[in-house]
Design an enzyme around this catalytic site. Structure first.
Site, PDB file in Angstrom:
ATOM      1  N   LYS A  37       0.855  -1.196   0.000  1.00 51.91           N
ATOM      2  CA  LYS A  37       0.000   0.000   0.000  1.00 51.91           C
ATOM      3  C   LYS A  37       0.883   1.236   0.000  1.00 51.91           C
ATOM      4  O   LYS A  37       1.677   1.451   0.916  1.00 51.91           O
ATOM      5  CB  LYS A  37      -0.925   0.014   1.212  1.00 51.91           C
ATOM      6  CG  LYS A  37      -1.648   1.348   1.404  1.00 51.91           C
ATOM      7  CD  LYS A  37      -2.748   1.301   2.437  1.00 51.91           C
ATOM      8  CE  LYS A  37      -3.991   0.663   1.867  1.00 51.91           C
ATOM      9  NZ  LYS A  37      -5.160   0.848   2.752  1.00 51.91           N
ATOM     10  N   ASP A  69     -11.781   0.753  11.429  1.00 50.65           N
ATOM     11  CA  ASP A  69     -12.424   0.797  10.112  1.00 50.65           C
ATOM     12  C   ASP A  69     -12.807  -0.609   9.657  1.00 50.65           C
ATOM     13  O   ASP A  69     -12.485  -1.017   8.533  1.00 50.65           O
ATOM     14  CB  ASP A  69     -11.497   1.462   9.091  1.00 50.65           C
ATOM     15  CG  ASP A  69     -12.248   1.895   7.833  1.00 50.65           C
ATOM     16  OD1 ASP A  69     -13.487   2.021   7.897  1.00 50.65           O
ATOM     17  OD2 ASP A  69     -11.607   2.089   6.789  1.00 50.65           O
TER      18      ASP A  69
END
Length: 546
Positions: free
Chosen positions: A32, A126
């Site tokens: 990422k 999240d």
């Protein structure tokens, strides 16, 4: 990107872009690349380094563990284990809702993943269907902890919402800090989506969804009956009424006892086992599989049942761990006794704790109002001292919590260090408390002047002024550091029915005592000789003029 070759773009989100990458040894991983506005200064990079330092201790097959990271590079990135599977959101869209034993298995595995993250002192923040990948029939949690990187005032003041509205806990929408109970709420919302194929709080504009989340208006239609009580309890608007993850796991996976002397059969598939084995692996590793994963207490009990004659199993080691840079060397195993206890939970009996909390807050409000009417100067001083004490405690505990999050575990000196730093936080809290009390006293004074103009009785006017003082102190500027700790104390006091009623009785008796003093002895102006309009003060002159 660094030593990794980017092969293909496999995802994109608010935090960054995810690529399938190839390591120098030929293995593949998910890399990422973080967006510039997320990681744009040294403070954010240092926060990323602390997050990685904590998260690299997570060892669970339910987690896409961090393999490498470069917080200080020109383009920071985080590399994790690559999971070649669809997200839960995409799987449900293509295959439909998950049912039967598969749903219960997914819920239990996802709870284990969240518990593994919590065990190193990190919150996920999240949890949602797009952050859950399916490896076969088992979920793997991704993006854990990285949402905290964006918890920066430079982003929040510009209107950022850190998370997906339908999967955020109500307390986060109210501006309070996330807790382990917040992740439990998100876990339940994700399980409801897996069972029904739709978000529990519906679709539509973000503001409408958040309003339904705050009010607890969820749609649990089509959730299986055996899962419904757990999911409903985990979606409770009140964090204290939600079950903890160990409690959820105990209900989702009842402990099973093996016959004495018999060992569980390893049912790991051959490709997964071969992928985990290194070239010099001579011994056979027994891997904790989906069907035999259990909470730590059950594992220990089963080990005692099997007897001391059996050799201990070895932990699964990933091939990527050998290729890590020195920055990412594995940390020593975490002692079991240092795993934070997340608390016990019991279903709230017939709304009693909620009633106790309402009565307790109402009693505190009445105590301030009646106390101010009975002794204005003394009550104002006591309210200011109480507000200063609570705000100081809030600053001190927040600093201690941040230290624990940075290190991932508690130290023996955390208590003495918090006590030693409390004078500094007393100084820090003094400025905000002074502003809050001046604001509250000014509002009460204006209301009192208005009442005097209309000839209201002194006792009734002071009672209204006390109510305004209590309301302004609770909702005034900087009052969040007063509200949040007070709510936490109220929740803690009402966890036990007997203790809760005892505290409620004490506060209500104190408020009744202040009312009795007002009724029998009238208003006490100590330490002043009388009301301000009878003296030669500037305030008295202003009141006489009005």
């Amino acid at each position: 990107m660094g030593d990794y070759r980017l092969l293909a773009k496999i995802g994109e989100g608010g935090m960054g872009v995810v690529h399938l990458a190839q390591a120098p040894d030929g293995s593949r991983l998910a890399l990422k690349v973080l967006r510039p506005h997320i990681i744009g200064d040294d403070e954010a990079r240092e926060r990323l380094a602390r997050e990685v330092s904590s998260l690299r201790r997570v060892r669970s097959p339910r987690i896409a563990e961090i393999l490498d990271a470069d917080p200080w590079g020109e383009t920071p990135f985080v590399a994790t284990r690559y999971v070649p599977g669809l997200s839960l959101h995409e799987h449900v869209r293509q295959e439909g809702p998950i049912q039967g034993d598969d749903l219960r298995h997914l819920a239990a595995c996802l709870a284990e993943a969240v518990l593994a993250v919590h065990s190193v002192g990190v919150l996920h923040r999240d949890i949602k269907p797009s952050n859950v990948l399916l490896e076969g029939r088992s979920p793997v949690l991704i993006d854990f902890g990285l949402a905290r990187l964006a918890d920066d005032p430079k982003l929040t003041v510009t209107g950022w919402l850190l998370g997906t509205p339908g999967y955020l806990a109500p307390e986060i929408l109210y501006g309070e800090d996330a807790t382990t109970a917040s992740d439990v709420h998100s876990w339940a919302a994700t399980v409801v989506f897996a069972a029904t194929g739709r978000p529990p709080f519906g679709r539509g504009p973000a503001m409408a969804i958040m309003d339904r989340v705050r009010r607890g208006e969820h749609d649990l239609t089509d959730v299986p009956g055996d899962m419904l009580p757990l999911v409903r309890a985990a979606l409770a608007p009140d964090p204290a009424a939600r079950p903890t993850l160990p409690t959820l796991l105990a209900d989702l996976r009842p402990p099973r006892r093996m016959p004495r002397g018999r060992r569980p059969v390893d049912e790991t598939t051959m490709p997964f086992a071969l992928a985990a084995a290194g070239p010099d692996s001579d011994a056979t590793d027994v891997i904790a599989t989906d069907r035999h994963a259990a909470p730590l207490d059950d594992v220990q009990a089963e080990a005692e049942t099997l007897g001391a004659g059996n050799p201990p199993t070895k932990a699964l080691t990933s091939v990527h761990q050998a290729a890590r840079q020195p920055y990412m060397q594995p940390a020593p195993p975490r002692p079991r006794e240092e795993v934070p206890v997340l608390g016990d939970w019991r279903p709230p009996p017939s709304g009693t704790p909620k009633l106790q909390r309402g009565l307790l807050l109402g009693g505190l409000f009445g105590l301030v109002a009646l106390g101010f009417a009975a002794a204005p100067y003394l009550s104002l001083a006591l309210v200011a001292v109480a507000a200063l004490a609570v705000r100081t405690w809030s600053w001190t505990t927040e600093a201690a919590r941040d230290r624990t999050l940075r290190r991932g575990r508690r130290r023996w000196y955390d208590g003495p260090l918090a006590a030693a730093s409390s004078p500094w936080y007393l100084l820090v809290a003094t400025g905000g408390t002074l502003v809050l009390m001046l604001w509250s006293a000014a509002l009460a004074f204006l209301v009192g002047i208005w009442l005097l103009l209309f000839g209201a009785p002194v006792e009734a006017g002071l009672l209204v002024m006390g109510a305004v003082l209590a309301f302004a102190t609770w909702w005034g500027p900087g009052a969040r550091r007063l509200r949040t700790p007070t709510r936490a104390l109220v929740l803690r006091a009402t966890r036990n029915d007997a203790v809760g009623w005892l505290v409620v009785t004490g506060v209500c008796l104190a408020a009744a005592g202040a009312g009795y003093i007002l009724w029998t002895a009238g208003v006490t102006w100590d330490p002043q000789p009388g009301p301000p309009w009878r003296g030669g003060t500037l305030l008295g002159g202003l009141v006489r003029f009005l």
